[in-house]
Design a protein around this motif. Structure first.
Motif, short mmCIF file in Angstrom:
data_model
loop_
_atom_site.label_atom_id
_atom_site.label_comp_id
_atom_site.label_asym_id
_atom_site.label_seq_id
_atom_site.Cartn_x
_atom_site.Cartn_y
_atom_site.Cartn_z
N GLY A 253 8.26 7.34 -17.41
CA GLY A 253 8.63 5.96 -17.11
C GLY A 253 7.51 5.05 -17.60
O GLY A 253 6.34 5.31 -17.31
N ILE A 254 7.85 4.03 -18.36
CA ILE A 254 6.85 3.05 -18.80
C ILE A 254 7.25 1.70 -18.22
O ILE A 254 8.27 1.11 -18.61
N LEU A 255 6.47 1.23 -17.28
CA LEU A 255 6.74 -0.03 -16.59
C LEU A 255 5.93 -1.14 -17.27
O LEU A 255 4.70 -1.14 -17.24
N LEU A 256 6.65 -2.04 -17.90
CA LEU A 256 6.01 -3.14 -18.63
C LEU A 256 5.71 -4.28 -17.65
O LEU A 256 6.59 -5.05 -17.27
N ALA A 257 4.46 -4.37 -17.24
CA ALA A 257 4.06 -5.33 -16.21
C ALA A 257 2.88 -6.17 -16.66
O ALA A 257 1.97 -6.47 -15.89
N ALA A 258 2.90 -6.55 -17.93
CA ALA A 258 1.75 -7.28 -18.48
C ALA A 258 2.02 -8.76 -18.73
O ALA A 258 1.08 -9.52 -18.97
N GLY A 259 3.27 -9.18 -18.68
CA GLY A 259 3.63 -10.52 -19.10
C GLY A 259 3.04 -11.63 -18.25
O GLY A 259 2.76 -11.45 -17.06
N ALA A 260 2.87 -12.81 -18.87
CA ALA A 260 2.29 -13.96 -18.18
C ALA A 260 3.32 -14.79 -17.44
O ALA A 260 2.97 -15.71 -16.70
N ALA A 261 4.62 -14.49 -17.64
CA ALA A 261 5.70 -15.20 -16.92
C ALA A 261 5.58 -16.70 -17.07
O ALA A 261 5.65 -17.45 -16.09
N THR A 262 5.42 -17.17 -18.28
CA THR A 262 5.23 -18.61 -18.50
C THR A 262 6.45 -19.41 -18.10
O THR A 262 6.33 -20.54 -17.60
N ARG A 263 7.65 -18.88 -18.29
CA ARG A 263 8.86 -19.63 -17.91
C ARG A 263 9.00 -19.72 -16.40
O ARG A 263 9.49 -20.72 -15.87
N PHE A 264 8.60 -18.65 -15.69
CA PHE A 264 8.74 -18.66 -14.24
C PHE A 264 7.66 -19.51 -13.58
O PHE A 264 7.88 -20.16 -12.56
N GLY A 265 6.44 -19.46 -14.14
CA GLY A 265 5.35 -20.27 -13.60
C GLY A 265 4.46 -19.55 -12.62
O GLY A 265 3.57 -20.16 -12.02
N ALA A 266 4.68 -18.24 -12.41
CA ALA A 266 3.86 -17.44 -11.51
C ALA A 266 4.02 -15.98 -11.93
O ALA A 266 5.00 -15.63 -12.58
N PRO A 267 3.07 -15.13 -11.55
CA PRO A 267 3.16 -13.71 -11.94
C PRO A 267 4.34 -13.02 -11.26
O PRO A 267 4.30 -12.74 -10.06
N LYS A 268 5.37 -12.74 -12.01
CA LYS A 268 6.59 -12.14 -11.43
C LYS A 268 6.32 -10.74 -10.87
O LYS A 268 7.01 -10.30 -9.94
N GLN A 269 5.34 -10.06 -11.44
CA GLN A 269 5.04 -8.71 -10.98
C GLN A 269 4.74 -8.67 -9.48
O GLN A 269 4.98 -7.67 -8.81
N MET A 270 4.23 -9.80 -8.98
CA MET A 270 3.76 -9.84 -7.59
C MET A 270 4.74 -10.52 -6.65
O MET A 270 4.45 -10.69 -5.46
N LEU A 271 5.90 -10.94 -7.14
CA LEU A 271 6.88 -11.56 -6.25
C LEU A 271 7.32 -10.59 -5.16
O LEU A 271 7.46 -9.39 -5.40
N ASP A 272 7.54 -11.12 -4.00
CA ASP A 272 7.92 -10.29 -2.86
C ASP A 272 9.43 -10.03 -2.86
O ASP A 272 10.24 -10.94 -3.07
N TRP A 273 9.79 -8.78 -2.62
CA TRP A 273 11.19 -8.42 -2.41
C TRP A 273 11.23 -7.32 -1.38
O TRP A 273 10.65 -6.24 -1.56
N LYS A 274 11.85 -7.62 -0.26
CA LYS A 274 11.98 -6.67 0.85
C LYS A 274 10.62 -6.17 1.32
O LYS A 274 10.44 -5.01 1.67
N GLY A 275 9.64 -7.09 1.30
CA GLY A 275 8.33 -6.77 1.87
C GLY A 275 7.36 -6.10 0.93
O GLY A 275 6.24 -5.74 1.34
N LYS A 276 7.75 -5.92 -0.35
CA LYS A 276 6.85 -5.29 -1.32
C LYS A 276 6.87 -6.08 -2.61
O LYS A 276 7.88 -6.70 -2.96
N PRO A 277 5.78 -6.03 -3.38
CA PRO A 277 5.78 -6.68 -4.69
C PRO A 277 6.78 -6.00 -5.64
O PRO A 277 7.04 -4.80 -5.54
N PHE A 278 7.33 -6.78 -6.55
CA PHE A 278 8.26 -6.24 -7.54
C PHE A 278 7.74 -4.95 -8.17
O PHE A 278 8.44 -3.95 -8.28
N VAL A 279 6.48 -5.01 -8.64
CA VAL A 279 5.95 -3.91 -9.43
C VAL A 279 5.90 -2.62 -8.62
O VAL A 279 6.11 -1.52 -9.16
N ARG A 280 5.63 -2.73 -7.32
CA ARG A 280 5.59 -1.52 -6.49
C ARG A 280 6.99 -0.96 -6.29
O ARG A 280 7.20 0.26 -6.33
N HIS A 281 7.97 -1.84 -6.04
CA HIS A 281 9.36 -1.39 -5.91
C HIS A 281 9.77 -0.55 -7.12
O HIS A 281 10.34 0.54 -6.98
N ILE A 282 9.49 -1.08 -8.29
CA ILE A 282 9.96 -0.43 -9.51
C ILE A 282 9.23 0.89 -9.72
O ILE A 282 9.85 1.90 -10.10
#
Length: 444
Positions: A253-282
């Motif tokens: 599995g290769i999880l691409l978690a390097a992007g700057a998320a310029t369109r979103f305006g914040a690091p999407k990797q760290m957004l919370d979903w169900k109590g955990k950051p996106f990147v940990r869920h994935i």
């Protein structure tokens, strides 16, 4: 799937020497592979044995040459499938001696002709354990294929079904006369004095589970594959007679978690979903689905992403060039994979809702067909993520440049699409309203 495809054999390969050990159809597998090689463009294939063959098996070759001195082979014109053995005595061929084997090994390397060696005998039983001096695998073997016949499962552990049943019993920790279980076979075939015995350190290891003639046995073999893959580079399961083979390999599995998320305006990797950051869920989904290794490529906010993955058995690779586009992260991820990786599934850091079921479906589709690319097709018309790329595509992925992903090479390969009837695969969090949709979706 045919054996030649499951073993990834190509006429241009430099690894051409195959040694077969174990029990459950070695001779059948050898001659089947030899015939498939000739059909697929190899000019000739050499077959030999370090054990006895039945005299009735010699007609399986196009020509049979009896050798008592390797000098007899000088000037021989090899064509089609050529069988090299010692003399025939009492309806059995004598083994090729060590000097002949070494001559054939050097000739095979020098002329790029495949050499298939039956390295030990099994008295036509479905399973075996090696004796004291077995198996005599040549050090120059490129690939060692350890064969086991699953038709022996649930049969009593006796000499009727297992060659050297007493040794098998000791290695499996299973009493004589007890029913043979899948776990017992796995223990023997992953034991240093069992299936792994005498395999050269540089050789590729393949477990070939034959005689899986029913869906039940195929399922059992598939279940054994995960444990066997801790010791083998690939596990092939199925029935040689009707080419129903599956090839199980390490899928990364290769999880691409390097992007700057310029369109979103914040690091999407760290957004919370169900109590955990996106990147940990994935990452957790990838691990639970059986991907190995799981490589996480970081870039923007790398320290925070790494902290969010604390405690997980993942490999973190930093991409300092992430601002130059997704291709740089793909290259970093592919470059970090072990050599025995069969395929890789790319996961995006803005899709925490991706279920493990689609990952497992991609792995199974690849095991069935070995096509270069496997991707979901949602509602019969839209391509979605994640996507599986076979190792054959890795050289092209390593040539990508700029802000493009793996879809740039779709036109170079056959793509196997998996029908998927869940359009949530199409959701990625590009804008704040996408994140709101994700959070409010009570079905996830």
């Amino acid at each position: 799937m045919e054996l030649i495809r499951a073993l990834r054999c190509r006429p241009t390969d430099t690894s051409q020497i195959f040694a077969f050990t174990g029990a459950g159809g070695k001779t059948t597998a050898i001659f089947q592979l030899a015939r498939e090689m000739i059909r697929d463009g190899y000019s000739s294939v050499i077959v030999t044995a370090a054990t006895h063959l039945g005299a009735w098996q010699t007609p399986l070759a196009d020509q049979h040459i009896v050798v008592t001195d390797p000098h007899q082979l000088n000037g021989i014109q090899f064509h089609g499938v050529t069988l090299i053995t010692g003399e025939i005595e009492n309806d059995r061929t004598k083994p090729a001696d060590q000097i002949t084997l070494e001559w054939l090994g050097k000739y095979s390397k020098a002329h790029a002709i495949p050499l298939l060696i039956e390295a030990d005998g099994s008295r036509q039983k479905s399973l075996k354990a090696p004796g004291l001096h077995e198996p005599p695998i040549p050090e120059f073997a490129d690939v060692v294929i350890v064969v086991a016949g699953l038709s022996a499962l649930d049969k009593p552990l006796t000499d009727e079904h297992v060659h050297r049943a007493e040794i098998f019993s000791q290695l499996a920790d299973l009493p004589i006369h007890q029913p043979i279980t899948a776990d017992a076979v796995t223990r023997v075939y992953t034991h240093p004095q069992g299936g792994l015995k005498n395999i050269p350190a540089t050789a590729r290891r393949v477990a070939l589970l034959t005689q899986a003639e029913t869906p039940k046995l195929q399922s059992i073999g598939g279940g054994m594959a995960r444990q066997l893959l801790t010791h083998f580079d690939s596990v092939i399961v199925g029935d040689l007679s009707n080419h129903t083979l599956q090839n199980f390999e390490h899928t990364a599995g290769i999880l691409l978690a390097a992007g700057a998320a310029t369109r979103f305006g914040a690091p999407k990797q760290m957004l919370d979903w169900k109590g955990k950051p996106f990147v940990r869920h994935i990452a957790e989904t990838a691990l639970h689905a059986g991907l190995w290794p799981v490589v996480v490529v970081t870039g923007f906010h790398a320290a925070d992403v790494e902290s969010a993955l604390s405690g997980l058995p993942v490999r973190i690779i930093h991409n300092p060039e992430y601002q130059q586009g997704q291709s740089t992260s793909i290259i970093k991820g592919i470059s970090a994979l072990p050599e025995n990786t069969g395929a890789a599934i790319f996961l995006l850091a803005d899709q925490p809702q991706i279920p493990g079921e689609i990952i497992r479906a991609l792995i199974e589709s690849h095991a069935d067909t070995m096509q270069p690319i496997h991707a979901p097709l949602v509602l019969e018309e839209r391509r979605a993520n994640p996507v599986l790329f076979d190792q054959i595509t890795f050289p092209d992925l390593l040539k990508l440049k700029g802000d493009i992903g793996g879809r740039a090479i779709f036109s170079n390969y056959k793509v196997e699409y998996i029908a998927w009837h869940d359009d949530r695969l199409l959701l990625d969090v590009d804008k704040p309203e996408d994140y709101q949709r994700l959070v409010e979706d009570e079905t996830l």
